[in-house]
Structures are given as C-alpha cells and as structure tokens.
Design a protein around this motif. Structure first.
Motif, PDB file in Angstrom:
ATOM      1  N   ALA A 126      12.087  -2.067  -2.760  1.00 37.44           N
ATOM      2  CA  ALA A 126      10.982  -3.025  -2.786  1.00 37.44           C
ATOM      3  C   ALA A 126       9.777  -2.510  -1.999  1.00 37.44           C
ATOM      4  O   ALA A 126       9.920  -1.722  -1.054  1.00 37.44           O
ATOM      5  N   ARG A 127       8.609  -2.945  -2.394  1.00 38.98           N
ATOM      6  CA  ARG A 127       7.376  -2.591  -1.706  1.00 38.98           C
ATOM      7  C   ARG A 127       6.768  -3.839  -1.072  1.00 38.98           C
ATOM      8  O   ARG A 127       6.982  -4.963  -1.531  1.00 38.98           O
ATOM      9  N   VAL A 128       6.002  -3.602  -0.014  1.00 36.31           N
ATOM     10  CA  VAL A 128       5.366  -4.702   0.705  1.00 36.31           C
ATOM     11  C   VAL A 128       3.892  -4.392   0.946  1.00 36.31           C
ATOM     12  O   VAL A 128       3.472  -3.227   0.931  1.00 36.31           O
ATOM     13  N   THR A 129       3.144  -5.447   1.160  1.00 37.86           N
ATOM     14  CA  THR A 129       1.774  -5.322   1.652  1.00 37.86           C
ATOM     15  C   THR A 129       1.795  -5.687   3.127  1.00 37.86           C
ATOM     16  O   THR A 129       2.405  -6.695   3.513  1.00 37.86           O
ATOM     17  N   PRO A 150       6.108  -9.445   0.400  1.00 46.34           N
ATOM     18  CA  PRO A 150       6.678  -8.757  -0.766  1.00 46.34           C
ATOM     19  C   PRO A 150       5.634  -8.599  -1.872  1.00 46.34           C
ATOM     20  O   PRO A 150       4.998  -9.578  -2.278  1.00 46.34           O
ATOM     21  N   ASP A 151       5.452  -7.385  -2.364  1.00 50.33           N
ATOM     22  CA  ASP A 151       4.500  -7.148  -3.448  1.00 50.33           C
ATOM     23  C   ASP A 151       4.868  -7.938  -4.702  1.00 50.33           C
ATOM     24  O   ASP A 151       3.991  -8.333  -5.476  1.00 50.33           O
ATOM     25  N   ALA A 152       6.170  -8.158  -4.913  1.00 46.86           N
ATOM     26  CA  ALA A 152       6.604  -8.876  -6.113  1.00 46.86           C
ATOM     27  C   ALA A 152       6.067 -10.305  -6.151  1.00 46.86           C
ATOM     28  O   ALA A 152       5.815 -10.855  -7.226  1.00 46.86           O
ATOM     29  N   LEU A 157      -2.677  -8.487  -4.005  1.00 42.84           N
ATOM     30  CA  LEU A 157      -3.202  -9.008  -2.744  1.00 42.84           C
ATOM     31  C   LEU A 157      -3.931  -7.921  -1.957  1.00 42.84           C
ATOM     32  O   LEU A 157      -4.941  -8.196  -1.302  1.00 42.84           O
ATOM     33  N   ALA A 158      -3.434  -6.700  -2.026  1.00 42.27           N
ATOM     34  CA  ALA A 158      -4.031  -5.615  -1.241  1.00 42.27           C
ATOM     35  C   ALA A 158      -5.478  -5.348  -1.638  1.00 42.27           C
ATOM     36  O   ALA A 158      -6.237  -4.779  -0.852  1.00 42.27           O
TER      37      ALA A 158
END
Length: 240
Positions: A126-129, A150-152, A157-158
């Motif tokens: 998983a990726r995050v901002t 969580p990017d999902a 958002l970034a």
C-alpha cells in the motif's frame, strides 16, 4: 415479521442506529442535510418513534448528527467548530479555546512503512500520502504534526491545496467522514528536527499525541503524530 422484534435480538435502538449510520456511510444524507422526521423513520423501519428517538440521541452523543430544537435532526458537518470541540483538545492556560492555524512543511507520497501499515491496517504494498505541518495557537508555533493517509482512500490528495481543516477536506472531497478517534498521550523530549520546526530547544519537554482517526465504519483513515509544546497550553478531556 412486521413488529420491532423483526430487527433481531440486540437492543432495538442500536440496530436502528446502525441502519441510520449505514445510510450516512452510503451518502444517502449529505453533511448538513436534515434527516426525515422521527415519525417517518419509525414508519419506514417499522419500529416505535421512541426507538428512533433513542437511536438518534445515541448518534447525537457521538456527534454524528445535530439536534436543533424545533427544526429537526441534521447530519453533522466537519466544520471548524465541530472539529475543534470534538477532536481538538489543546486549550490555552488562560482558558482560550481557538482552532490552530496550519502551515504545510512537506507533502509527499510513498510506500507505507511498517508502522503506517500496522496503524492503518494496510496491505504490504500500500501507498500513503504524508503531510507534515506546523500549527500555531495565538500566533505561536505550538504543534508539529505528521499525518499519514492511505492513497486508496484519498486519490489525488497529494496534488491538492491542503486546508487548515483536514477532516472537512476528507468529508467534502473524498466522502470520508471521521466519526471517532483513538489517542495515546506520552511525555517526550523534542527531537532536533521537531525543535527546529517549533523554534524551541532540542530536548525540551513536549507532549506527543498519537491519534488514529476512524470512519463511520470504524475503518482507520488517518494516523497522526502531533508533538506539542505545553508551556502555555494544556490537554483538556471532558468526560460524560
């Protein structure tokens, strides 16, 4: 079955509360929108008006809806006043209670690390901002915080401008309503990096607030670490 026992064996008002919360999750009623009357809901759900009233009272106690005398019940908004009194617990030693102003120090995306995966219940890849920002109270830098999302749940958002009220952003642009939080408090010494951001001395005493924000479905949606100077403010928790 058409009577109240048709809903099952748990307390009826809690079952009605869960049904109404599901409608909030599904976006049936938007923030600020009025709910149908207690009589209408009781007829639709085939329960008594008293059961509906008790369910709505429980939702009001959790700040999910707002009761307005003579006007009805409304879905709670994530405006600054609500966020301040429900989620922001720092108060000036002089009794002043104001919402802090924020400045973004950095905004980046990346693969979630082990701590972020554990806190947010994320899968391995998983990726995050990540948002790092400085928050000031009464014009004085008081809090430096690191937020992981969580990017999902928050695609794009970034690339957005980050407002002061993050919870309002989550609700309006992503349909993610923060319903509750879990916090852990710990006395710490300022690291050199945090001290530099706050204009304080490394090693100075501070309060660290480890907060996990949960959605209406009790899903982790944000992990926030806030390091706070407490020489002029204190943490106030009002229990009911």
């Amino acid at each position: 079955m058409g009577d109240e026992e048709a809903l099952g064996f748990r307390p009826l008002y809690r079952q009605v509360r869960d049904k109404l919360i599901r409608r909030l999750v599904d976006g049936v009623w938007a923030p600020g929108e009025p709910l149908p009357s207690e009589i209408q809901l009781a007829a639709e759900l085939r329960v008594s008006q008293g059961t509906v009233r008790k369910a709505l009272d429980a939702m009001a106690a959790d700040n999910l809806v707002v009761r307005r005398q003579g006007r009805g019940t409304f879905v709670a908004r994530h405006d600054e006043e609500r966020v301040m009194f429900q989620f922001f617990k720092l108060v000036g030693d002089d009794g002043d209670r104001s919402f802090p102003q924020s400045a973004v120090l950095s905004l980046a995306q990346g693969k979630a690390n082990a701590a972020e995966r554990e806190a947010l219940k994320l899968p391995k890849d998983a990726r995050v901002t990540r948002i790092r920002r400085l928050r000031s109270m009464a014009g004085r830098p008081t809090i430096v915080e690191d937020v992981a999302l969580p990017d999902a749940l928050f695609p794009g958002l970034a690339g957005m401008e980050i407002p002061n009220n993050l919870y309002g952003l989550y609700a309006v642009h992503f349909g993610v309503a923060v319903a509750s939080t879990r916090e852990r408090l710990k006395a710490v010494a300022l690291t050199a990096e945090d001290a530099d951001a706050l204009g304080a001395k490394a090693g100075a005493p501070a309060l660290r607030i480890d907060r996990l924000a949960l959605s209406l479905e009790r899903q982790p949606v944000e992990w926030r670490l806030s390091v706070c100077l407490t020489d002029k403010v204190h943490y106030l928790s009002e229990l009911r």
